[in-house]
Scaffold this active site. Structure first.
Site, PDB file in Angstrom:
ATOM      1  CB  SER A  90      -0.953  -0.033   1.198  1.00 54.20           C
ATOM      2  OG  SER A  90      -1.820   1.081   1.188  1.00 54.20           O
ATOM      3  CG  HIS A 201      -6.033  -0.544  -0.139  1.00 53.80           C
ATOM      4  ND1 HIS A 201      -5.450   0.037  -1.235  1.00 53.80           N
ATOM      5  CD2 HIS A 201      -5.147  -0.380   0.885  1.00 53.80           C
ATOM      6  CE1 HIS A 201      -4.262   0.523  -0.900  1.00 53.80           C
ATOM      7  NE2 HIS A 201      -4.065   0.288   0.371  1.00 53.80           N
TER       8      HIS A 201
END
Length: 314
Positions: A90, A201
């Site tokens: 990420s 996400h």
């Protein structure tokens, strides 16, 4: 050894990180540059005396700066380190972005600082959360999430970290309901709520993704000098940084598939995790037990790694 370098994501941060590394002039110089690029006092963020590291707007530039400083030290002391590819979890993709020379430090920190602001805005708008599922039963988990979504609940799969761990995210009450159902139905060995301030996400960050689209419009990426595997596609970035980094905010990450790509295609036999803690090293061990793992999260671990590589070269 043929290394995959792993860059930690949000959640790895801890108060006091990086302070010992400031004794290295190159690391200190990097943090000064990052402070100027972010408009923040990164050293104060490291100290977190006012809980700075509990806020996304502080965590993201601080963690990427930390990773950039360590990587610069490595390139100074171990310029011939055999790096076959990189994976960032990420936020860690921005550490890889800098390390691969796709963007300068100034541009990387400026970009990630704006990303953090967008994410903070939307994290504050809706009470949301995430939960880790240990050893999930896929069919049961998917059925539970599908039923909740049919009932109008916003809860989604968000991170595919290893064969033994996935993460779900969404509105706080929906995640809590999912965790209860997963535990009641024994759909995983354990379902644990995570201490995060946003359901990253997931579609809850679609609007933040749109802001990133606009922010990225005028960013010029160079061709990365080292292969970086995208969390979003589980394939190497190939001139498509803008498209992928826009989507990245609101779609699941695939760390497991990314590392498996480097195992299958680049035949790595070792990993080096850069960042506080050992989460990614743990995931790597779950993916392939034969991988030799190293990590650097402080000055002592840095010195030990450099010494270990020098020993293997004798």
């Amino acid at each position: 050894m043929k290394f995959a370098v792993l860059f930690s994501g949000q959640g790895a941060q801890k108060a006091g990180m990086g302070l010992d590394l400031l004794a290295d002039s190159l690391f200190a110089e990097t943090i000064d540059e990052a402070s100027s690029a972010s408009g923040q006092n990164i050293v104060a963020d490291f100290k977190s005396e006012n809980d700075e590291l509990k806020k996304t707007v502080h965590v993201q530039p601080a963690l990427v700066s930390f990773e950039a400083g360590i990587y610069r030290m490595l390139m100074r002391d171990l310029p011939e380190l055999n790096i076959a590819g990189m994976v960032g979890l990420s936020l860690g993709e921005y550490g890889a972005m800098f390390a691969s020379s796709a963007l300068s430090l100034k541009e990387t920190i400026s970009l990630v600082s704006d990303r953090a602001k967008y994410m903070q805005i939307y994290a504050d708008r809706v009470a949301s959360g995430m939960a880790a599922l240990i050893k999930p039963n896929w069919s049961k988990v998917k059925a539970i999430l599908s039923k909740l979504q049919e009932d109008g609940e916003q809860v989604y799969l968000s991170n595919f970290n290893s064969p033994k761990q996935v993460v779900i995210g969404g509105e706080k009450n929906a995640v809590a309901a999912a965790v209860k159902e997963i535990n009641d139905q024994v759909a995983a060995k354990r379902a644990l709520l995570l201490r995060v301030n946003g359901a990253f996400h997931t579609p809850l960050f679609n609007e933040a993704s749109k802001k990133m689209h606009d922010r990225l419009a005028n960013v010029d990426f160079a061709k990365n000098k080292i292969m970086v595997i995208s969390n979003t596609t589980a394939k190497p970035f190939d001139g498509n940084w803008k498209e992928i980094m826009e989507k990245q905010l609101a779609v699941p990450t695939h760390f497991c598939a990314c590392l498996q790509y480097l195992i299958d295609h680049e035949h790595i036999d070792a990993t080096l995790e850069i960042g506080p803690g050992k989460t990614l090293s743990s995931f790597a061990h779950q993916i392939d037990r034969d991988l030799e793992s190293y990590r650097i999260g402080n000055l002592k671990e840095y010195q030990e790694f450099v010494e270990a590589i020098h020993e293997t070269e004798k």
